[in-house]
Every structure is written in structure tokens, then in C-alpha cells.
Scaffold this active site. Structure first.
Site, PDB file in Angstrom:
ATOM      1  N   CYS A  50       0.738  -1.219   0.032  1.00 16.83           N
ATOM      2  CA  CYS A  50      -0.112   0.069   0.108  1.00 16.83           C
ATOM      3  C   CYS A  50       0.865   1.122  -0.250  1.00 16.83           C
ATOM      4  O   CYS A  50       2.287   1.220   0.117  1.00 16.83           O
ATOM      5  CB  CYS A  50      -0.855   0.045   1.312  1.00 16.83           C
ATOM      6  SG  CYS A  50       0.057   0.041   2.866  1.00 16.83           S
ATOM      7  N   HIS A 106       5.409   6.132  -2.803  1.00 16.26           N
ATOM      8  CA  HIS A 106       6.526   6.869  -3.442  1.00 16.26           C
ATOM      9  C   HIS A 106       6.192   8.086  -3.695  1.00 16.26           C
ATOM     10  O   HIS A 106       6.933   8.987  -3.444  1.00 16.26           O
ATOM     11  CB  HIS A 106       6.964   5.991  -4.790  1.00 16.26           C
ATOM     12  CG  HIS A 106       7.227   4.488  -4.285  1.00 16.26           C
ATOM     13  ND1 HIS A 106       6.860   3.502  -5.365  1.00 16.26           N
ATOM     14  CD2 HIS A 106       7.359   3.961  -3.154  1.00 16.26           C
ATOM     15  CE1 HIS A 106       7.150   2.399  -4.915  1.00 16.26           C
ATOM     16  NE2 HIS A 106       7.507   2.599  -3.659  1.00 16.26           N
ATOM     17  N   ARG A 139      13.335  -4.036   5.910  1.00 13.84           N
ATOM     18  CA  ARG A 139      14.035  -4.073   4.407  1.00 13.84           C
ATOM     19  C   ARG A 139      15.357  -3.722   4.363  1.00 13.84           C
ATOM     20  O   ARG A 139      15.826  -3.613   3.446  1.00 13.84           O
ATOM     21  CB  ARG A 139      13.184  -2.794   3.928  1.00 13.84           C
ATOM     22  CG  ARG A 139      12.861  -2.992   2.365  1.00 13.84           C
ATOM     23  CD  ARG A 139      12.111  -1.722   1.762  1.00 13.84           C
ATOM     24  NE  ARG A 139      12.050  -2.036   0.278  1.00 13.84           N
ATOM     25  CZ  ARG A 139      12.801  -1.296  -0.458  1.00 13.84           C
ATOM     26  NH1 ARG A 139      13.373  -0.242  -0.228  1.00 13.84           N
ATOM     27  NH2 ARG A 139      12.898  -1.627  -1.791  1.00 13.84           N
ATOM     28  N   ALA A 178       3.373   1.735   3.015  1.00 13.70           N
ATOM     29  CA  ALA A 178       4.572   0.898   2.647  1.00 13.70           C
ATOM     30  C   ALA A 178       5.375   1.569   1.639  1.00 13.70           C
ATOM     31  O   ALA A 178       6.690   1.669   1.886  1.00 13.70           O
ATOM     32  CB  ALA A 178       3.922  -0.454   1.936  1.00 13.70           C
TER      33      ALA A 178
END
Lengths: 519, 500
Positions: free
Chosen positions: B67, B201, B101, B70
């Protein structure tokens, strides 16, 4: 150049080479606008002080490094314990990616779960169409025997009504009218993953026992001799569930494990991917109403489910993640009392072997101080076990622990002279624990993978017991319940203790006079 | 010996088309129609891969996507090391994305850097009912008190924030003022926004523009003397140290890297970036937005590069050098020559063990195309690929520079499709994420996680390629795969069976 083909260096060693060290030093000095090292050191030391601890414990709004997750994770964990069942989480889709990753990282297993993939338009108009399409797609593609619905916080905030939505989806033909779609509202802003497990399980039992959301007659309980077992949210479900089954078989007790996900989280590598494996059959789930009694291995995973079962006329008994001699005794004796079956000699011998093992090793554990954190029941189980060993569970912390839980823990402390200097911390997080470890140091820390940051910062050796464990493999395959499980926990604790003793006595000509080969 | 090697391109194309038709049969009609647009067999010479992308995932199909949160907290903002990123909302999102990550960084965690920590407002019911703005303000005060060396704060919104009408911008502004203009960035990356990580992003890029760049005083003195060779690495998240094994090459060729976005990055580096002479962009997908902005506003050119495998690295070094004078062009050649023996040795060692092996990929960001060259350097062939959250421009780049005729293309693949494709294509290796890893392992297919490098890395740069080659060999040539079939169930290789 550091790298070479004959001996390939990866991140563990590569960046320690001089070129990289120089590069990183330059980067910091030139471009990061770094803090004065003396200032960093000053704050680092200050963060160890009682003064900092006081400020830290005065926090009212900020949570740092909590030891809990959100409800739907627990709902998914419970749902996959039923035969051929796929969890369907109604809400934003990213959440499901997170649950699946989280469970896969712990179990090193696939984790199947779908989302209704709600986006902005669903936020405005509600997610009914997502439910209608989603159930139809899941049913066609993955051919589950059951779809267990829960919610993300998005669906909860906008107030989607699962019962109405599922009814409408059935009317639209998404799934057959008689198809099982139990549901539970699992708001992430209430409780934790443990609460979600409870809500989802209650939702599934409610579905089968109380008329399938008004589409079937309620079941009439016809008491039989079976005993239901509920494991609760348990990172050791694979090992534990099998151990419980073994004990029940030894005792000759007819039983149903409700939400048995021990197979689906432990499938073989043999050329076939099994999306579904094992699990409580839907028939067993329905027939569980007729059982004589239900035993919950984890009280806080079944705070709503057990009263629901009791309301249907069964005796209910709950434990707190029993670890060790007395906790297992109580569990076995409860099984015996409820079933009327005698405790077989074999279990008595297993018990004796655990006592023997603890006697063998007690000198190395006696008087050692431990900090424990994790889910409420796990903390209770481990604290009681440490007291049995003559150790002190000095700090016991559960981010998702309630006042009632804290009182339970205090009772455990009060039951032993070794509990005299121990304290319980409900609702606190691992940044609080960090202050505790600095200001009131202990010998060992017990917790999940995230405890490694505490180990690094405070130097307290970490024994990994809990959920999630990401950075060690296969522990979940071992039981921690039953006398055999107690043996595993004992060995994990001892291994760390001995490793630490060796680490502290390994310097040649300085400390290695104590580097004994016999301990 | 995989099927791909025994068939002609025409046969492969026919088989792949059949495969697509076959998987579509499982869906209800409406869904089949929608999914058909995302599956294709690549035709050489076409300008894209012939699939639709960046569209909503279909409910109930088991998408692999995440999503917007994220994309913002997990990818773009999270690695900025000296700022504190608040996961604002309920506890889960921050918990599941906590340190997962592998964005490597140097710093004293909890004191001057905070990447592997989980700061959350842990919303309770009352926060939903009464709003969380007061709580957020208090959180910022507590952060200032307990983490005095933080260089800034970001607010990473989780789903409820936008739904309950909180004003995180007002809180951020007020607190920034209270703390002498401290950088405090509200980010509207609620998980329900957009169709995948991708919008996250974009939102995160925009928030850097609005709350970092636009706050820089135009007359502020530079923190360092500029040089004509100043570049910024954009879109490298330093997974397993990727940005470090990239940075070293840029510096060796004579450039000066003044910022890393965002792996091992700091607020100072973000603020310095408008001073760069060139932005070099690795992950186009997640950071083209801010690169375009810097080009428009500050006139900084940007150049995409690919540091996977020696062929693409050499190509990229020359491309980057083409923006500079001969000194840098010579530097690029010098670097390529310097690493030639290492690359030769790595290929000599591993290529014979990997020659002709086939790979199917399904990953995020730039990797569905970027890693193809690295596989080809080892004599391997990518026979299927797809993007978790790519856009049409990703598929254009893939078609024009990377994939071969007949490659199976699957956008936003569903669990069912991916398993079926692998079952039928029988690749020697699958490269995807943690959610897929164990599925294919059960089927007896060698697998590498191509998001986290399976806890290895770095894979970028020349140093990284040696590790990449070692790891692919390790995956494919592990003796364990020969054991998947019990000897009393005779079969030379396990038949891959997907779950029905």
C-alpha cells in the site's frame, strides 16, 4: 580491492575493508552534518540514567518499539487453523501483504490470505462491491471450504457491516447461499493480535453453533466425552499442538483441537505446494459444541471465546501458556479430572525426567535475574517456570498486557520467595524495557527477535522465546508446552548461560583458567 | 534442463499464450476480462510489453502488492536515518514494516539515528473517535525530550488518519515553529490511497519537495564547497549495502557523491541535493518524481543507471560519464578496467554452473527489468517477468532494453497465476519476495528473494555482482533440491504442483 571470486565477501565483511571505511568516514564528515561525537556520547550515556528512565516512563502518547501487533494478524492466524480455510481481510490490501510477510518470516512457510483491496472510492462509498467481487473471486480461484472474514482498521473506521455485506454477496451469487463465511470485526485500534485471534475464533464458533448468521437452525448441544483444546496465538503452534495431541493420545482422551494450524505452518517440500493442509474440519468445528469441556492454553487469547463456550453449557478452563513442572501438572490433572482418565505412568516418567534435568542444571540458573517480555500468557508461563528454577523474573513486561494481567503476574511473584524483588509492567514497550535494563540490570533477557536491539544496547544476553522469531530458524517446530516442552525451554536457557560463561572465560592467560570442559 | 531450452521461440510463444488462456479460466467472467489485460507474451520490436498496469488490484485474488504507507514509510522515508518517522495510526503497520527492509546505515541507533526503530502513535479507539492531533502534538514533544539529537520528524499516515479528518499539516507546522523551524514532514500516505506502494512513493517524493526543498532558505550558505563533479544517488535504498557498493564506483571514477537517497541518507543530504550537477537514478519507479522536479526547478539533469552485473554497470558508468568532461570519462574506463579481472574471475567460476538456466521474476520497483542483464552475464535467461506496481513507462523500458521475444509478462500477478505459470514453465529459479519464497520451495523450485537479497547482498556494483553470482549458484545448485522426491516415489525431478 577487497572482493575476490575465490572467496566472495558479502555485507558481513565487505564493508570492513579500508576503501569502504574511508568512503563512509568521508561521507559522514562531508555530507551528513554529523553531531559532535562527544555530544552523541553524552546523550548515549544520559539515556542509561535513572533520570532518563523517569522521563521515559512519563511518556503518555508515544510508543517506541512495542511488543504487539494488530488484531487482524491474530484473526488470520486463527482462520488458517480450519480445514481448507482462507482468511479474507476486508479493507486496504497492504495490510494483508504485511500479515503474510510477518507469518512467513516467523514460520518460514507460505501464508495464504486475501484482501478485498479497498481503495479511495470504497472509503467514500463503503466496500460492499469489494466484498461481492472479492468473495466470488476467492471462491472461484482458491476453492476453499470456508472463507473467514475479518477487517482492517480502514473498514472499521468507515463502519462497513460484515454481516449485511456477506448476506448481500450471497444474494448476488458470489458464493452459494449455504457456503460458510464466518466473520469477525477486528479493529486494529483495539487490543492486539491476541484480541484478533479471540474475536475471529469466537466468530467462527458463533457461525457454526448459533445458526450461521440466521441461515440455519442453532445447534442443540448433545454433550459427549470429547474435550476441546484451543491453543491461542502461539508462535510455537507447530511443536506445541503436536505435543498436546501426543499427550491426549497417551491419556486416551477424545478431543478436538480448535483452530489447528500446526500442519498448514509445517508443510513438506516434496514437489507440491499445499495451500491448505490439515486443520480442524468444519464438521469438527460444529460438533465442538457437544464437547464436555473446552480448555484454553492461553487465557488472554480466549477472553471472549471461553465465556461464549461456557454460555453453551460447557465447562471451560484456561491456562497461561503453561511451561515447566507445576504448570504442566495442572494442565495434565485438569485433563484427567475432566475426562475421568487416569494419568499414565509414561507422563509421570516424563515429568520425572524434566525434574531430573532441572536438578542437573539448577546450580547454573539459581539466583540469576531475568527480564521477560512478550504476549501476556507467555510472560506468565515463563515467569512461573523461572521461579521453579530458583531464578528471578525481575522485569516482566507485556505491551498488550492489561491491569488484570499485571495482577495475575503479581500473584505468581507472590507465590515464591524468588518473586520478592520482581516487577510487572503492563502496557509498556521495549524502549521502557531498555531503561529498566540500564537502571536495574539483569543477567538475561527473554523475548522475541526484536530483543536483539536490547541485547546490543544494554549487553543483556538474549534468549529468543516468543513471537516473532525472524533471525533464528525452526524453533517453532519444538514444543514449549508439556514436560517435553519444558525440557526445550530449559535447554535454550542453559545454552545461552553456558555460551556466556565461555565468552567470559575465553581470554588466554587472562580468564581462561575458568574455561572448563565440564560444567 | 528446463523446457525453455528445448523449444523454439514460436513454440514458447504458443505455450505461453495457452498458459494465459488456461489461468484465466479460473476466474469469474468479469475478473477474467480484467486480468487478461495484465498478461501477455512479449513480441520483440514492440514499444511496450502489451499489458495494462498501475490499475486497481482485484478484490480476493491474492495480489502481492502493498500500500501507499509501505511505499512512503517502508521505502522512501524510512531509511532517512537521522529523522524519526512516526507510524501514525494503529500499531500494526509500523510493526510489520519494522526493520524488515535491511536499509543499512551507520549510526548510533536510538541516539543519533533511528532507522531500525518503531515509533508509533498506537491509536486506540478514543483516538479514532476524538481525533489524534492532540496526541500527535504530544508525541512530537516526547520525541524532542527523549531523542534530542533527532534532525527531523515525519508523520507517516496510516489508513484512519485521512478517514477521521485529522489535520497533521497544522500540527506539523505548529510544532516546527515551536522547535525553531525544525523539519517536520506530514505525509498523507494512507494505505487506501492509490492501487499499490507506487502512490506512496509519489506522495513521499512530493512531501520532500514541499516540506524539505521548499523550506530551504535560498540564501543559506552551502555546507560544503561545490565542485563540478557533484552527483546525488537517487533511488538506492542500501539494501544489504547496495548504495555503498555503488557509491564507491562513482567516487573511483572521479565524481563526488553529495547525497544518497534514501538508504544511509540523512536530512543534510536531502537538503544538499539541489546543489548536485547530476542526479543518477537507480530506482526510476520510486524516485523519478523528485528527479523530474529537480530538473524543472533547479535545472539538474538526471540519468537512469543500472548497477546489476558487469555489462549494465559498464554501460551505466559510461552513460553517467557522458555528462562530464574527459577526466570523468577516463575515470569510468579506468574503473571498468580495474574491475575487469574480478568480473572475469566471477564469470569463469560461476557461469559454467549456471549456463542455460532459466529464471522467472516477480518483484517490485526496477528489478523486474534491472536484474535481467546480471542473469544474462551468467549465461542465464529470464523467461518470465512482471511488476508488482510498475507503470506503463516501466514496461516500455522493459520491452525496449531488456526482455527477449516470447517472454511471459504478468503485471500485478495473482498468487494463483504465478504458481500456475511456474508449474508449467518449470524455470530453474524463481526470484520474488518472502510471500512467494516458501510456496515455490515446496514445489521444489530453487528460489531467491529479490527484494531483500535473501538476507545477503549487496548485489549492486562490481563487488555486489560477485555476491549475486555466488547466491544464484547457491540457490540453483544446492543438493537439497535432489532430495525433494522420496526415492520410493520414483521421478527424476519432482513434478511442480501448484495448489489448486
Amino acid at each position: 580491492m577487497t572482493q575476490n571470486a575465490d572467496h566472495v565477501l558479502d555485507h558481513f565483511e565487505l564493508f570492513r575493508g579500508p576503501e569502504y571505511q574511508q568512503m563512509l568516514a568521508n561521507k559522514k564528515k562531508m555530507f551528513e552534518n554529523p553531531r559532535d561525537p562527544a555530544e552523541v556520547e553524552r546523550v548515549r550515556e544520559w539515556a542509561k540514567t535513572p533520570e532518563y528512565r523517569e522521563k521515559n516512563f512519563a511518556r503518555e502518547a508515544l510508543t517506541v518499539n512495542p511488543a504487539k501487533a494488530c488484531q487482524p494478524l491474530g484473526a488470520v492466524f486463527a482462520a488458517v487453523g480450519f480445514e481448507g480455510t482462507i482468511p479474507f481481510v476486508h479493507g486496504s490490501q497492504g495490510c494483508v501483504a504485511y500479515y503474510r510477510s510477518h507469518l512467513s518470516r516467523h514460520f518460514k512457510e507460505p501464508s495464504s490470505c486475501v484482501s478485498s483491496s479497498m481503495t479511495e472510492d470504497a472509503a467514500v462509498f463503503g466496500g460492499l462491491n469489494n466484498m461481492i467481487d472479492g468473495l466470488a473471486n476467492t471462491h472461484s480461484m482458491y476453492k476453499p471450504k470456508m472463507i473467514a472474514v475479518s477487517t482492517t482498521c480502514m473498514a472499521e473506521v468507515i463502519g462497513d457491516d460484515l454481516n449485511a455485506f456477506i448476506k448481500t454477496a450471497k444474494e448476488k451469487g458470489s458464493v452459494p447461499a449455504e457456503y460458510d463465511v464466518p466473520f469477525a470485526h477486528t479493529p486494529a485500534f483495539v487490543g492486539s493480535h491476541v484480541t484478533g485471534y479471540d474475536n475471529a475464533l469466537k466468530g467462527i464458533l458463533d457461525h457454526f453453533w448459533d445458526g450461521k448468521a440466521g441461515t440455519a437452525p442453532k445447534l442443540e448441544r448433545q454433550p459427549n466425552e470429547k474435550i476441546n483444546i484451543i491453543g491461542g496465538f502461539d508462535g510455537y503452534t507447530v511443536g506445541n499442538t503436536r505435543e498436546i495431541k501426543r499427550i491426549l493420545k497417551l491419556m486416551g482422551i477424545e478431543h478436538t483441537i480448535i483452530a489447528d494450524n500446526s500442519d498448514v505452518f509445517d508443510t513438506p517440500t516434496d514437489g507440491e505446494f499445499r495451500m491448505y493442509d490439515g486443520g480442524t474440519t468444519l464438521e469438527e468445528a460444529a460438533n465442538a459444541i457437544h464437547a464436555k469441556a473446552t480448555i484454553s492454553m492461553q487465557h488472554y487469547s480466549t477472553e471472549k471465546t471461553l465465556p461464549f463456550i461456557a454460555d453453551h453449557g460447557q465447562e471451560t478452563v484456561s491456562f497461561h501458556h503453561p511451561v515447566g513442572v507445576s504448570a504442566t501438572d495442572e494442565f495434565i490433572m485438569a485433563l484427567s479430572r475432566i475426562s475421568g482418565k487416569e494419568i499414565p505412568e509414561e507422563l509421570a516418567r516424563e515429568r520425572g525426567r524434566l525434574v531430573d534435568a532441572m536438578a542437573d542444571s539448577s546450580a547454573h540458573i539459581h539466583g540469576k535475574k531475568f527480564a521477560i517480555y512478550g504476549d501476556p500468557d507467555l510472560c506468565l508461563g515463563l515467569a512461573a517456570f523461572l521461579l521453579e528454577l530458583g531464578a528471578e523474573p525481575t522485569h516482566v513486561l507485556a505491551t498488550n498486557g492489561s491491569k488484570a494481567w499485571a495482577e495475575e503476574v503479581q500473584k505468581v511473584f507472590d507465590s515464591s520467595p524468588f518473586g520478592a524483588n520482581c516487577h510487572v509492567y503492563p502496557g509498556k514497550d521495549l524502549w521502557h524495557m531498555r531503561s529498566l535494563l540500564f537502571t536495574e540490570p539483569v543477567d538475561f533477557l527473554i523475548g522475541n527477535t526484536y530483543g536483539k536491539y536490547l541485547e546490543r544496547d544494554t549487553g543483556t544476553p538474549l534468549i529468543r522465546i516468543g513471537f516473532p522469531i525472524f533471525d533464528r530458524h525452526h524453533h517453532h517446530r519444538y514444543p514449549v508446552w508439556g514436560y517435553q516442552g519444558g525440557m526445550n525451554v530449559l535447554v535454550w536457557i542453559l545454552d545461552k548461560i553456558f555460551d556466556e560463561i565461555d565468552k567470559n572465560t575465553i581470554v588466554p592467560a587472562k580468564t581462561d583458567y575458568s574455561f572448563d570442559i565440564i560444567r | 534442463m528446463s523446457l525453455a531450452q528445448t523449444q523454439s521461440v514460436a513454440e514458447i510463444k504458443a505455450r505461453n499464450k495457452e498458459l494465459i488462456d488456461e489461468v484465466l479460466k479460473v476466474y469469474p467472467e468479469k475478473t477474467a476480462k480484467r486480468r487478461a489485460k495484465h498478461l501477455n507474451v512479449h513480441e520483440a520490436g514492440k514499444s511496450d510489453c502489451g499489458v495494462k498496469s498501475n490499475l486497481k488490484s482485484i478484490p480476493g485474488v491474492m495480489t502481492i502488492r502493498g500500500c501507499a504507507y509501505a511505499g512512503s514509510k517502508g521505502v522512501v522515508w524510512g531509511p532517512i536515518k537521522d529523522m524519526i518517522h512516526i507510524s501514525h495510526g494503529p500499531v500494526g503497520c509500523g510493526q510489520y514494516s519494522w526493520a524488515a527492509r535491511r536499509n543499512y546505515y551507520i549510526g548510533t541507533t536510538g541516539i543519533d539515528t533511528f532507522v531500525t526503530m518503531q515509533f508509533t502513535s498506537d491509536f486506540q479507539e478514543k483516538d479514532i473517535v476524538f481525533g489524534g492531533d492532540k496526541k500527535l502534538a504530544k508525541i512530537m514533544d516526547e520525541i524532542q525530550e527523549l531523542f534530542p539529537l533527532n534532525n527531523g520528524i515525519t508523520v507517516q499516515s496510516e489508513c484512519p488518519i485521512g478517514l477521521i479528518g485529522d489535520d497533521i499539516e497544522a500540527v506539523s507546522k505548529a510544532k516546527s515553529k515551536e522547535y525553531d523551524g525544525k523539519t517536520i514532514v506530514p505525509v498523507r500516505c494512507e494505505g487506501f490511497r492509490g492501487v499499490s506502494q507506487s502512490l506512496g512513493h509519489h506522495i513521499a517524493n512530493d512531501s520532500i519537495r514541499d516540506w524539505v526543498f521548499d523550506k530551504i532558505a535560498p540564501d543559506a550558505p552551502p555546507k560544503f564547497e561545490p565542485t563540478p563533479y557533484d552527483v546525488a544517488i537517487i533511488g538506492d535504498y542500501n539494501i544489504g549495502g547496495d548504495a555503498w557498493s555503488s557509491r564507491i564506483l562513482l567516487e573511483e571514477m572521479g565524481l563526488r557523491v553529495i547525497a544518497q537517497w534514501s538508504g544511509d541518507g540523512s536530512l543534510a543530504e536531502l537538503e544538499a541535493t539541489p546543489k548536485a550537477k547530476l542526479n543518477v537514478l537507480h530506482c526510476y519507479r520510486s524516485m523519478n518524481y523528485i528527479s523530474r522536479h529537480m530538473e524543472e526547478k533547479y535545472g539538474i539533469p538526471w540519468c537512469e543507471y543500472n548497477f546489476f552485473g558487469p555489462s549494465k554497470i559498464a554501460e551505466s558508468l559510461r552513460k553517467i560519464a557522458s555528462f562530464f568532461d574527459d577526466k570523468i570519462k577516463e575515470g569510468a574506463e579506468r574503473v571498468i578496467a580495474k574491475y575487469q579481472p574480478l568480473m572475469g574471475a566471477v564469470i569463469a567460476k560461476y557461469r559454467p554452473r549456471l549456463e542455460g538456466k532459466t529464471v522467472m521474476l516477480f518483484v517490485g520497483g526496477l528489478r523486474p527489468r534491472h536484474v535481467i542483464g546480471a542473469y544474462e552475464d551468467l549465461g542465464m535467461e529470464v523467461v518470465g517477468t512482471g511488476y508488482e506496481f510498475g507503470h506503463n513507462d516501466d514496461y516500455q523500458r522493459t520491452a525496449q532494453h531488456y526482455v527477449k521475444d516470447g517472454t511471459l509478462i504478468y503485471d500485478d500477478v495473482t498468487g494463483y497465476e504465478f504458481e500456475k505459470f511456474v508449474e508449467k514453465v518449470q524455470p530453474d529459479l524463481v526470484g520474488s519476495g518472502i510471500k512467494e519464497k516458501y510456496v515455490f520451495q515446496k514445489m521444489g523450485v530453487p528460489f531467491r528473494q529479490m527484494h531483500s537479497w535473501d538476507y545477503s547482498g549487496p548485489y549492486h556494483g562490481y563487488d555486489g555482482f560477485a555476491i549475486f553470482a555466488r547466491d544464484m549458484d547457491m540457490a540453483i545448485n544446492s543438493p537439497i533440491w535432489k532430495k525433494a522426491m522420496a526415492p520410493w516415489k520414483a521421478a527424476p525431478r519432482p513434478t511442480l504442483i501448484a495448489a489448486e
